[in-house]
Structures are given as C-alpha cells and as structure tokens.
Design a protein around this motif. Sequence first.
Motif: not given
Length: 324
Positions: A273-301
């Motif tokens: 959730g934090q990542m989504a907002v932080e990256q939404a802000i970057r995109i709205m500010n024209g700074e999201g060009g290097d954001i990957p298309e897919i961002q998979y996060q590891d789970a912990v056993l």
Amino acid sequence: MTNRRSAIRGLMGAVCAAALAPVAVQAQDKPVIGVSVADQKSLFYVAAVDGMRAAAEEAGYELSVASASNNSREQINQVQNLLVQQIGALIFISQDSTAAQSGVQAANDAGVPVIAVDQRPESGSGELATFIATDSVKAARELCSWMFDEMGGSGQIAILRGVLGSTAEQQRSQGCNEALENYPDVEVVATQTANWDENEAFKAAQNIMIANPDLQGVFAESDAMALGAAKAAQQAGVEGLISVGIDGFPTMFQGIEAGLVQATMAQVPYKMGQMAVEQAIRIMNGEGGDIPEIQYQDAVLITKENVGEYKASDFYGPAADSMY
C-alpha cells in the motif's frame, strides 16, 4: 476465546472505518489519489489501505477510498465516480480481474495512470502504470516444498483453492504444481474450491478427510482456508495433519504457536500500500519513468521454528499487533 474474537472483530471494524476515513489534506493544490479496493473486510486489504493512508499522509496527499464489498459491478461504478472527481491517479485492487478491464480502460481514456495491487486486471486494451503483488508462484512453490519435506517426501495431500480465475488462485496453484514435479511420491487425492473462506474450507476438509483417511497434508491457498481445514481435523480427532496457508494473518501466527496449523507464507500488504501511493505520486509528478511494469514482493515462510522472530506488524502494519 469468545472475548478475544469479539475484541478482534471490534478492532477490525475500527481499522476498516479508519481505512475509509479521508486522509487530512495538507496541500490543497495536490491532486487527489483515488483508491478502489475490492473490500475492507479482508485483513490483507485493510492493511494495504492502511499503508496507503500512512504514505499519503506523510506526503501531504488526500486519498479518496471506495470499497466495493466484493461486488465487481459496484466497483466499476465506483471507478467511474472516482474519475469524475478528476483524481490524479487510480490505485486499483480489483474484485474481478475480468470485469476490471473496463475500469482500467476508463482510467486510460481519462488520462489517469493506474497502479494495480494484488490482483492484476485481465489483459485487454487498457494499460497499467505498474502492478504490485506477492510473488505467489514462488510463495506457493516454497510452501508446498516445505510441507512435502515435513511429510518425508511422500503421502497424500489435498489442495483447497481460492476464487477460481483470480490472479492469486492461478499463481498459487501453479507454484504448488511446480513443487509437486519434484516430489513424485506425493499424491494429490482431492482438490476443492473454498473461495478463500474459513467456513467453506472447514466443510470441504471434513468431506475430504472422510473420503481419504490417510490424508497427511492440506495446502490451502489462503490462511483462512488453512485454519478451516485444521479446525475440521481437530474436531474430527485427526492428529498429525499438516495444514499450511498463504497470507501471514495475525491469527495464523497464533495458530502456528499453538500447533493448530504448521506454516504460512507472510505477505507484505502494508508495504504494498505504501509503495502504491509513493509511486502514484512519482508518476503524477512525471518522475515514474523507471518504475518497473511488474513488482513482485517476496513472502516470508513462518513456521513454529521462527514464528517468535517476527511480529504481525512486520507484515500487516502497526494495527496488526493489537489483533494478535
């Protein structure tokens, strides 16, 4: 136990209400970030929205949150309503990945970037700015491999699947199937859909155990279903059944410590959730060009061996420790 459950339900209600409350606006000239979430009952989605709220508040942005209560048609209407508000970005946790196509396309047509979280809308003409989710294939493969090793590399298992066709269900089924390829002596004797639901899993496990008295393990594609299967085994007096799930819910930590269930793969919804907002802000500010298309996060056993090393809040945010 009843008092504990009542307290948990009350706290969940408070968290849900907080998640839907507007974030304080610290700068009126900043665009609002729209959030369309499948529901605010699932602890995963509550934690994700909680993480969004924390990131938005820290950055001085307002969120407009709409919960669809697991109604795909209602969610598409809510997306349209958010777009009418002229939001600057849309964070989309879809209830139905197929129906979500139209919501993505509508946002594209309005020039609003879409950040998808957890569930990926089906491919169509619409485009996503990025997709943030658990690496469910890897998580399921690792979890099933762990369970098969606990079984000694052989024996009978059952699989309880989530909502058929959802991103998580497809990927978790794939991951466990990949693990099965390395364990030829493990036999899947039953596969049943329980729709992520504890009660459905309880009933399904009851029937499966009657039909398969030598059952040794249950791979449940969610924690709720793993708990349901374990409780069914407990009620039936079945000992030694290994029940595992994916989520990392606070109740699952407790279940592992008590020996009711054996393992979970803990996801990081608060961080997503934090990542989504932080990256939404970057995109709205024209700074999201290097954001990957897919961002998979590891789970912990998480197992009995390491459950004491973690807190629920490590995965589900500050409110989670109060639930556990």
